[in-house]
Enzyme design. Structure first.
Site, short mmCIF file in Angstrom:
data_model
loop_
_atom_site.label_atom_id
_atom_site.label_comp_id
_atom_site.label_asym_id
_atom_site.label_seq_id
_atom_site.Cartn_x
_atom_site.Cartn_y
_atom_site.Cartn_z
N HIS A 1 0.91 -1.09 -0.11
CA HIS A 1 -0.05 0.24 0.10
C HIS A 1 0.71 1.13 -0.13
CE1 HIS A 1 -3.58 2.27 1.25
NE2 HIS A 1 -2.57 3.19 1.89
N GLU A 2 1.90 1.17 0.66
CA GLU A 2 2.71 2.60 1.14
C GLU A 2 3.65 2.61 -0.11
OE1 GLU A 2 2.04 4.69 3.10
OE2 GLU A 2 0.63 3.64 4.32
N HIS B 1 1.97 4.52 -2.89
CA HIS B 1 1.93 6.00 -2.73
C HIS B 1 3.41 6.42 -3.04
CE1 HIS B 1 -1.94 6.12 -0.91
NE2 HIS B 1 -1.63 5.55 0.08
#
Length: 431
Positions: free
Chosen positions: A85-86, A89
């Site tokens: 997820h990170e 980003h």
């Protein structure tokens, strides 16, 4: 080290990454709408006192709704989903020329996680669409995880085909200690089960069906010659008979069992204490007529109550295991798998590990999507909502304060909606 990696990934195939993260923006908008709809519907149904059997968000409590034996899968899945997820980003930020200040891992109490620190000044300087590519990248990667895990589950039999056989039997992966089927003469890990009495077992679905049928149907009998019954009968002179049970062996032997039968000349039930192993090796019968022709044998049935069954478990090359008891006791005494190793060197539990991990990825990554896209304070949904409002309303509502008011109302609604859903989920868990 992480920053250099993100820079390389963010500069790889710029056109592809642009299309990739644009897809993430579209998914983020659809996921936000769907998440708000689902959570609102759940609250609405709860206040209407409609039954709520399945929660959209369910708190995971070790030892309550998460077995301790599954903790390793849960924690590893959280770590993998959080990192990817990170990373989403971070790669999107590099792609949009937003500086990545840092990336790291953390442990909150027992729960692992990941974080990425982006430059606030750079984020505010780029356009709303470029911001959305960054904000939506996390949940977009969570969605990709769900899709990949689903694909693994669907093609798992094909992937494991060179190493595991399927469709002919099931294999025992665990036997409950001190159960009716444990011990030297019981079932063992690694043995293949092919049949349950006269019910063929080629998959876990077959096993469940056979257990269900054995509970509903009377225990099958076996054809025996009358003179052989008299020779093998070991009934004591004074055996026990009550209204609820009949024990013509008086529990005097672990190898004998009380059977009943009748003949054409004497239609009333007769009882004999016979060796269970020898009887179950005879041909099966369901009705007396199955044995009258051609040899004139009689059908002997175990003299048992309605819940107790005599079952034969065919496992590998050994003689079948004789199980006497409730079929559900047998069902819960063993853990089975559809994947039978083709060699002793192949891990027995590998298919279970892959299946379980994939299911956790689908469940937890899907939950992170629903949670993160809610327009709520401190979640990705807060900034995703802001970006969508700026893109959709800037041309029609020029006043920035008015757009800010709309944004605040939506964020307050989303925050309250998520809080109410968490309260409902906790209440459902502990009520």
């Amino acid at each position: 080290m992480f920053n250099r990696t993100f820079v390389k990934l963010g500069q790889w195939r710029p056109h592809f990454l642009r299309v990739w993260f644009n897809c993430g923006v579209v998914f983020g908008l659809l996921a936000m709408i769907m998440s708000i709809f689902l959570l609102t519907l759940l609250v609405f149904n709860t206040f209407r006192q409609q039954p709520v059997d399945q929660q959209v968000l369910t708190p995971v409590m070790p030892g309550i709704n998460l077995p301790i034996s599954q903790m390793s899968y849960y924690l590893l899945t959280l770590l993998v989903c959080g990192i990817l997820h990170e990373v989403g980003h971070a790669i999107a930020a590099v792609r949009e020329q937003v500086r990545v200040n840092g990336f790291g891992l953390f442990i909150f109490i027992l729960y692992p996680g990941a974080y990425v620190d982006l430059s606030t000044e750079h984020l505010q300087a780029v356009s709303p669409l470029r911001q959305l590519r960054i904000y939506c990248a996390g949940v977009w990667h969570n969605f990709v995880i769900v899709v990949l895990a689903l694909c693994v589950l669907l093609i798992l039999p094909l992937l494991l085909a060179p190493f595991y056989g399927t469709g002919e039997s099931v294999v025992i992966t665990q036997v409950t200690e001190n159960s009716a089927v444990s011990g030297p003469r019981g079932l063992a890990v690694g043995e293949a089960i092919t049949s349950l009495s006269d019910c063929r077992v080629t998959s876990l679905d077959d096993w469940s069906t056979c257990i269900s049928v054995s509970m509903k149907e009377p225990t099958m009998g076996h054809c025996m010659a009358l003179n052989l019954i008299k020779d093998l009968d070991a009934s004591p002179k004074n055996w026990t008979r009550t209204e609820k049970s009949i024990d013509c062996c008086n529990r005097s032997s672990s190898t004998h069992l009380c059977f009943n039968y009748h003949t054409k000349t004497a239609p009333h039930d007769k009882y004999a204490c016979l060796p269970a192993r020898a009887i179950t090796e005879r041909p099966m019968c369901k009705l007396q007529s199955d044995c009258y022709i051609p040899k004139g044998d009689v059908c002997v049935y175990p003299a048992l109550d309605n819940e107790t069954k005599l079952l034969q478990v065919y496992h590998g090359r050994k003689p079948p295991l004789l199980f006497l008891g409730h079929p559900l006791d047998l069902h819960y005494s063993v853990v089975l798998s559809n994947y039978v190793p083709k060699s002793f060197a192949i891990p027995l539990n590998l298919p279970y590990v892959v299946e379980t991990f994939s299911k956790y990825l689908i469940s937890l990554s899907g939950a992170l999507i629903i949670l993160n896209v809610v327009p709520c304070y401190a979640l990705d949904g807060q900034w995703i909502c802001h970006g969508f409002i700026e893109i959709a309303l800037r041309s029609t509502i020029s006043d920035r304060e008015t757009r800010g008011l709309i944004y605040t109302v939506i964020i307050l609604y989303g925050t309250c909606l998520l809080f109410i859903n968490v309260v409902i989920a906790m209440w459902a868990l502990f009520s």
